[in-house]
Design an enzyme around this catalytic site. Structure first.
Site, PDB file in Angstrom:
ATOM      1  N   HIS A 124       0.230 -11.555   2.302  1.00  0.00           N
ATOM      2  CA  HIS A 124      -0.758 -10.776   1.557  1.00  0.00           C
ATOM      3  C   HIS A 124      -1.446 -11.600   0.476  1.00  0.00           C
ATOM      4  O   HIS A 124      -2.669 -11.567   0.343  1.00  0.00           O
ATOM      5  CB  HIS A 124      -0.087  -9.544   0.939  1.00  0.00           C
ATOM      6  CG  HIS A 124      -1.051  -8.454   0.619  1.00  0.00           C
ATOM      7  ND1 HIS A 124      -0.671  -7.145   0.435  1.00  0.00           N
ATOM      8  CD2 HIS A 124      -2.389  -8.463   0.448  1.00  0.00           C
ATOM      9  CE1 HIS A 124      -1.729  -6.394   0.188  1.00  0.00           C
ATOM     10  NE2 HIS A 124      -2.786  -7.185   0.166  1.00  0.00           N
ATOM     11  N   TYR A 172       0.824  -1.217   0.000  1.00  0.00           N
ATOM     12  CA  TYR A 172       0.000   0.000   0.000  1.00  0.00           C
ATOM     13  C   TYR A 172       0.857   1.266   0.000  1.00  0.00           C
ATOM     14  O   TYR A 172       0.413   2.321  -0.446  1.00  0.00           O
ATOM     15  CB  TYR A 172      -0.905   0.054   1.231  1.00  0.00           C
ATOM     16  CG  TYR A 172      -1.934  -1.031   1.359  1.00  0.00           C
ATOM     17  CD1 TYR A 172      -2.185  -1.943   0.334  1.00  0.00           C
ATOM     18  CD2 TYR A 172      -2.669  -1.154   2.542  1.00  0.00           C
ATOM     19  CE1 TYR A 172      -3.129  -2.940   0.488  1.00  0.00           C
ATOM     20  CE2 TYR A 172      -3.621  -2.143   2.695  1.00  0.00           C
ATOM     21  CZ  TYR A 172      -3.839  -3.045   1.679  1.00  0.00           C
ATOM     22  OH  TYR A 172      -4.780  -4.032   1.841  1.00  0.00           O
TER      23      TYR A 172
END
Length: 275
Positions: free
Chosen positions: A108, A50
């Site tokens: 992730h 991110y």
């Protein structure tokens, strides 16, 4: 050690396409997290990919909220999932976050350089060393969850997946109940399309609420399911947080449960369900 998750978290992803050259608006991300903490959020969700870990760290440092009240979760980049890369990248995450311990560290994606034995060996070491309080995975299938459970020494604390009324993940909900871990839902507002779902609009009218709040409440009222919606303004953060006080009736929940349409929003080619 964190043993529970607050009923709602705040997401900090500004880059839904996973573009490597995406430019993060650092100041906006800091403001979002500061506003969220002031409103009452105590679970902050970020990830290496991110690019918002430094912003989350700055907001935590500037906030008056005690560190002990917070659950800070981040995720290992799927292209930095080798044994050595996990250890190195988590050290960088700790520096960016300004923390000594990560409350919840996820794999992730089971993609890229993810190799179960090596990736999860690093997770085991980080947990044993106290660098990571809890371990989780994200975007896994039941088969991959079974494999991870065999390789991980700590139990899986949370599994993060796309989760909303149009992608109810019934199999993964059942798996989470059976193995007693949290199911953390991203895109819980159907990527801004909750108001386009007639069932949510109908329930919202009955409760003088918004369809977005109904979507969140439908998740929050389930045991050990935690949505992590994103919001760019303080007003939307407050609106989302208010869903924690919205009590849906059993018939409301049943009506949403019975939705038989499906729409998956995050659907990369490398996702395990596409292989």
């Amino acid at each position: 050690m964190t043993s529970t998750l607050p009923p709602i978290g705040v997401g900090t992803d500004q880059n839904t396409a996973l573009e490597e050259d995406f430019e993060v608006d650092h100041d906006a991300a800091v403001e979002t997290v500061l506003n969220a903490l002031e409103i009452g959020y105590r679970h902050v969700d970020t990830a290496q990919i991110y690019g918002t870990e430094a912003a989350v760290g700055e907001a935590i440092d500037r906030s008056d909220v005690s560190r002990s009240e917070l659950v800070v979760a981040t995720k290992v980049h799927y292209q930095r999932a080798s044994y050595e890369d996990v250890l190195d990248s988590v050290e960088t995450s700790l520096e960016d976050l300004g923390l000594e311990t990560i409350d919840l560290l996820y794999v992730h994606w089971p993609a890229g350089t993810y190799e179960p034995e090596e990736t999860l060996r690093a997770f085991n070491e980080l947990h044993a060393d106290g660098v990571v309080a809890n371990v989780g995975v994200s975007n896994f299938t039941p088969e991959l969850l079974d494999e991870a459970r065999e390789l991980l020494e700590p139990t899986i604390f949370a599994h993060q997946v796309e989760l909303h009324p149009l992608l109810q993940q019934r199999e993964l909900q059942a798996y989470a109940r059976e193995h007693d871990h949290y199911l953390v839902g991203y895109s819980p507002l159907v990527r801004g399309s909750a108001a386009d779902v007639p069932e949510l609009r109908s329930v919202a009218e009955r409760h003088d609420a918004t369809p977005e709040q109904v979507s969140l409440a439908w998740l929050i009222q389930r045991e050990k399911i935690v949505p992590v919606p994103k919001a760019s303004s303080a007003a939307h953060l407050r609106e989302n947080f208010a869903a924690t006080n919205l009590e849906l009736d059993p018939e409301d929940v049943e009506r949403i449960d019975d939705i038989d349409r499906e729409r998956r929003i995050i659907d990369f080619e490398f996702a395990p369900w596409n292989r």
